[in-house]
Write a protein that holds these residues in place. Structure first.
Motif, PDB file in Angstrom:
ATOM      1  N   GLU A 174      62.315  45.573 -38.270  1.00 60.60           N
ATOM      2  CA  GLU A 174      61.025  44.954 -38.554  1.00 60.60           C
ATOM      3  C   GLU A 174      60.094  45.058 -37.344  1.00 60.60           C
ATOM      4  O   GLU A 174      58.902  45.384 -37.478  1.00 60.60           O
ATOM      5  CB  GLU A 174      61.228  43.487 -38.935  1.00 60.60           C
ATOM      6  CG  GLU A 174      59.945  42.703 -39.174  1.00 60.60           C
ATOM      7  CD  GLU A 174      59.202  43.122 -40.435  1.00 60.60           C
ATOM      8  OE1 GLU A 174      58.008  42.781 -40.544  1.00 60.60           O
ATOM      9  OE2 GLU A 174      59.817  43.777 -41.299  1.00 60.60           O
ATOM     10  N   ASN A 175      60.631  44.808 -36.147  1.00 59.25           N
ATOM     11  CA  ASN A 175      59.803  44.904 -34.942  1.00 59.25           C
ATOM     12  C   ASN A 175      59.294  46.327 -34.714  1.00 59.25           C
ATOM     13  O   ASN A 175      58.143  46.535 -34.330  1.00 59.25           O
ATOM     14  CB  ASN A 175      60.603  44.439 -33.720  1.00 59.25           C
ATOM     15  CG  ASN A 175      60.796  42.932 -33.688  1.00 59.25           C
ATOM     16  OD1 ASN A 175      60.231  42.203 -34.502  1.00 59.25           O
ATOM     17  ND2 ASN A 175      61.613  42.462 -32.765  1.00 59.25           N
ATOM     18  N   HIS A 176      60.159  47.310 -34.963  1.00 57.39           N
ATOM     19  CA  HIS A 176      59.746  48.707 -34.777  1.00 57.39           C
ATOM     20  C   HIS A 176      58.699  49.114 -35.821  1.00 57.39           C
ATOM     21  O   HIS A 176      57.782  49.879 -35.510  1.00 57.39           O
ATOM     22  CB  HIS A 176      60.963  49.641 -34.849  1.00 57.39           C
ATOM     23  CG  HIS A 176      61.711  49.745 -33.560  1.00 57.39           C
ATOM     24  ND1 HIS A 176      62.650  48.827 -33.167  1.00 57.39           N
ATOM     25  CD2 HIS A 176      61.634  50.666 -32.555  1.00 57.39           C
ATOM     26  CE1 HIS A 176      63.137  49.176 -31.977  1.00 57.39           C
ATOM     27  NE2 HIS A 176      62.544  50.284 -31.589  1.00 57.39           N
TER      28      HIS A 176
ATOM     29  N   VAL B   2      64.929  41.741 -29.413  1.00 57.66           N
ATOM     30  CA  VAL B   2      65.375  40.645 -30.279  1.00 57.66           C
ATOM     31  C   VAL B   2      66.363  39.796 -29.483  1.00 57.66           C
ATOM     32  O   VAL B   2      67.442  40.267 -29.119  1.00 57.66           O
ATOM     33  CB  VAL B   2      66.038  41.168 -31.571  1.00 57.66           C
ATOM     34  CG1 VAL B   2      66.583  39.999 -32.397  1.00 57.66           C
ATOM     35  CG2 VAL B   2      65.048  41.990 -32.382  1.00 57.66           C
TER      36      VAL B   2
ATOM     37  N   GLN C  41      56.488  47.094 -37.141  1.00 56.99           N
ATOM     38  CA  GLN C  41      55.233  46.471 -36.733  1.00 56.99           C
ATOM     39  C   GLN C  41      54.591  47.197 -35.556  1.00 56.99           C
ATOM     40  O   GLN C  41      53.365  47.213 -35.421  1.00 56.99           O
ATOM     41  CB  GLN C  41      55.467  45.000 -36.370  1.00 56.99           C
ATOM     42  CG  GLN C  41      55.879  44.116 -37.536  1.00 56.99           C
ATOM     43  CD  GLN C  41      54.781  43.983 -38.585  1.00 56.99           C
ATOM     44  OE1 GLN C  41      53.600  44.131 -38.297  1.00 56.99           O
ATOM     45  NE2 GLN C  41      55.183  43.709 -39.816  1.00 56.99           N
ATOM     46  N   GLU C  42      55.408  47.811 -34.723  1.00 60.00           N
ATOM     47  CA  GLU C  42      54.886  48.530 -33.555  1.00 60.00           C
ATOM     48  C   GLU C  42      54.527  49.982 -33.882  1.00 60.00           C
ATOM     49  O   GLU C  42      53.990  50.699 -33.033  1.00 60.00           O
ATOM     50  CB  GLU C  42      55.925  48.520 -32.424  1.00 60.00           C
ATOM     51  CG  GLU C  42      56.081  47.188 -31.747  1.00 60.00           C
ATOM     52  CD  GLU C  42      54.835  46.791 -30.970  1.00 60.00           C
ATOM     53  OE1 GLU C  42      54.311  47.619 -30.211  1.00 60.00           O
ATOM     54  OE2 GLU C  42      54.380  45.643 -31.139  1.00 60.00           O
TER      55      GLU C  42
ATOM     56  N   SER D 275      56.590  39.447 -30.914  1.00 56.94           N
ATOM     57  CA  SER D 275      56.455  40.181 -32.170  1.00 56.94           C
ATOM     58  C   SER D 275      55.850  39.239 -33.212  1.00 56.94           C
ATOM     59  O   SER D 275      55.810  38.012 -33.001  1.00 56.94           O
ATOM     60  CB  SER D 275      57.829  40.665 -32.648  1.00 56.94           C
ATOM     61  OG  SER D 275      58.618  39.558 -33.083  1.00 56.94           O
TER      62      SER D 275
ATOM     63  N   ARG E 141      65.930  42.478 -37.850  1.00 62.92           N
ATOM     64  CA  ARG E 141      64.816  42.067 -36.985  1.00 62.92           C
ATOM     65  C   ARG E 141      64.344  43.244 -36.142  1.00 62.92           C
ATOM     66  O   ARG E 141      63.132  43.425 -35.919  1.00 62.92           O
ATOM     67  CB  ARG E 141      65.252  40.924 -36.081  1.00 62.92           C
ATOM     68  CG  ARG E 141      65.333  39.556 -36.750  1.00 62.92           C
ATOM     69  CD  ARG E 141      63.977  38.907 -36.894  1.00 62.92           C
ATOM     70  NE  ARG E 141      63.311  38.707 -35.631  1.00 62.92           N
ATOM     71  CZ  ARG E 141      63.511  37.658 -34.832  1.00 62.92           C
ATOM     72  NH1 ARG E 141      64.361  36.708 -35.186  1.00 62.92           N
ATOM     73  NH2 ARG E 141      62.844  37.543 -33.712  1.00 62.92           N
TER      74      ARG E 141
ATOM     75  N   ASP F  83      58.356  36.573 -33.925  1.00 59.67           N
ATOM     76  CA  ASP F  83      58.450  35.633 -32.801  1.00 59.67           C
ATOM     77  C   ASP F  83      57.291  34.636 -32.837  1.00 59.67           C
ATOM     78  O   ASP F  83      57.474  33.434 -32.605  1.00 59.67           O
ATOM     79  CB  ASP F  83      58.395  36.377 -31.454  1.00 59.67           C
ATOM     80  CG  ASP F  83      59.567  37.304 -31.226  1.00 59.67           C
ATOM     81  OD1 ASP F  83      60.671  36.974 -31.671  1.00 59.67           O
ATOM     82  OD2 ASP F  83      59.362  38.356 -30.594  1.00 59.67           O
TER      83      ASP F  83
ATOM     84  N   ARG G 279      58.075  42.857 -27.139  1.00 59.91           N
ATOM     85  CA  ARG G 279      57.891  42.642 -28.582  1.00 59.91           C
ATOM     86  C   ARG G 279      59.058  43.233 -29.380  1.00 59.91           C
ATOM     87  O   ARG G 279      59.468  42.678 -30.406  1.00 59.91           O
ATOM     88  CB  ARG G 279      56.570  43.250 -29.046  1.00 59.91           C
ATOM     89  CG  ARG G 279      55.343  42.487 -28.574  1.00 59.91           C
ATOM     90  CD  ARG G 279      54.089  42.917 -29.319  1.00 59.91           C
ATOM     91  NE  ARG G 279      53.741  44.310 -29.087  1.00 59.91           N
ATOM     92  CZ  ARG G 279      52.945  44.736 -28.114  1.00 59.91           C
ATOM     93  NH1 ARG G 279      52.422  43.866 -27.272  1.00 59.91           N
ATOM     94  NH2 ARG G 279      52.655  46.018 -27.998  1.00 59.91           N
ATOM     95  N   LEU G 280      59.595  44.343 -28.926  1.00 59.52           N
ATOM     96  CA  LEU G 280      60.701  44.988 -29.635  1.00 59.52           C
ATOM     97  C   LEU G 280      62.029  44.259 -29.415  1.00 59.52           C
ATOM     98  O   LEU G 280      62.909  44.303 -30.277  1.00 59.52           O
ATOM     99  CB  LEU G 280      60.851  46.445 -29.178  1.00 59.52           C
ATOM    100  CG  LEU G 280      59.743  47.411 -29.608  1.00 59.52           C
ATOM    101  CD1 LEU G 280      59.957  48.777 -28.965  1.00 59.52           C
ATOM    102  CD2 LEU G 280      59.700  47.552 -31.124  1.00 59.52           C
TER     103      LEU G 280
END
Length: 354
Positions: free
Chosen positions: A336-338, A183, A340-341, A10, A333, A13, A180-181
């Motif tokens: 945030e990852n979701h 954590v 970004q995706e 991500s 986190r 990451d 990527r998703l």
């Protein structure tokens, strides 16, 4: 020799990895400090920062995780979004890190846009540069679990697995997005330690705390190391049939091994003898592991009703991990990852970050 494209990381990451790589790379310059990262949100032009007792902004680092984008978009965003911030902050030095491959001409264009803050092409790091630093600092590679799976060699091993009932998840796009998703928490390292010590593990907890996700990541880790994965769908006795008394590498995974309907729970109770024999065999064989998942209340009920299990106690505490609700930081986190995706525009994401 691994050659990572960083596609399983991500943005956060990738920032953490970039921070470790820059600290290793610039160690020889003997700065009175180290690079550090900041949490998700508006960064005011600072992704990485190295401060010294005499200078707040000794080196500012900008990290761009642009795996699928073109160089023209990278350069445009650097000029339109980051350039004014840099001139306002006025650091002594500015470095740029990107997951894109960069040619010498690409670096020259970036350097020209950020003079006088970028003084050398050596302060611009593309994919090739990052892989070189990784090869020189293996401890960083070992530290970043999700990084391993952006190696084409490792990812191909996983993609070659086509488990019945789970074929759709074993595609390049789906797997990379899943990584990527994800954590990484202490639960992953703890679970690996328990499994290595006991040869089997019971992952338990309430619905939705990540039992299946944690198990999947452990399975991918075993595939990376050339283990044969056996997913059990119906009956624990399938393990007895397929378990080999040799040096072959085998991992068995049974999700909801005690069932989730009354009929399945009753069926699992009738298989007590098989489970006990399987655990005993696996404990005494090399390269054999068993991963079992179940909901907490079902496991508790099962143990209450099974005198044999209480006496033998194969589900002893040291071979079990109970997942709790996610902490605030982990939830943040994940969100945030979701984001970004998602298909949200940069403007919409900026509004959310405010």
């Amino acid at each position: 020799m691994s050659n990572y494209d960083f596609s399983t990381l991500s943005p956060f990451d990738f920032e953490e990895l970039a921070c470790d790589l820059l600290n290793a790379h610039y160690e020889k310059e003997n700065f009175e400090g180290n690079f550090r990262t900041f949490g998700p949100g508006r960064d005011k032009g600072i992704d990485l920062l190295l401060s010294t007792p005499n200078t707040n902004f000794e080196i500012i680092g900008q990290v761009k995780h642009y795996v699928k984008s073109s160089f023209s978009k990278l350069l445009r965003d650097l000029k339109n979004i980051e350039k004014d911030k840099v001139f306002l902050l006025n650091p002594k030095r500015y470095v740029i890190v990107t997951s894109q491959e960069l040619s010498p001409d690409n670096k020259i264009e970036i350097k020209a846009a950020f003079e006088p803050y970028i003084t050398t092409l050596g302060d611009i790091f593309g994919r090739q540069d990052l892989n070189k630093i990784l090869r020189q600092n293996k401890y960083i590679e070992e530290k970043h679990f999700k990084l391993w799976f952006s190696s084409t060699l490792i990812l191909d091993k996983i993609l070659n697995y086509k488990f019945e009932g789970r074929r759709k998840e074993f595609t390049d796009t789906v797997l990379k997005r899943k990584f990527r998703l994800f954590v990484e928490t202490n639960n992953f390292l703890k679970a690996k330690s328990i499994l290595n010590e006991n040869k089997f593990i019971i992952i338990t907890g309430e619905p939705g705390v990540g039992k299946s996700t944690l198990s999947d990541m452990m399975i991918y880790d075993f595939i990376k190391d050339d283990y044969q994965i056996n997913i059990i769908y119906d009956d624990i006795k399938e393990v007895e049939i397929n378990l080999r008394d040799d040096k072959s590498k085998q991992v068995f995974y049974f999700d909801d091994f005690l069932g989730h309907t009354q009929a399945e729970i009753n069926k699992s109770k009738s298989a007590e003898n098989s489970l006990l024999r399987i655990i005993s065999r696996i404990e005494n064989l090399d390269h054999k592991f068993l991963i079992l998942n179940t909901r907490k209340f079902i496991l508790t009920s099962f143990l209450d009703e099974s005198e044999r299990f209480r006496n033998f106690n194969p589900l002893r505490s040291e071979a079990k991990i109970e997942l709790q609700s996610y902490s605030y930081d982990v939830k943040k986190r994940m969100i945030e990852n979701h984001i970004q995706e998602s298909t949200l525009s940069p403007t919409q994401i900026d509004v959310i970050n405010k």
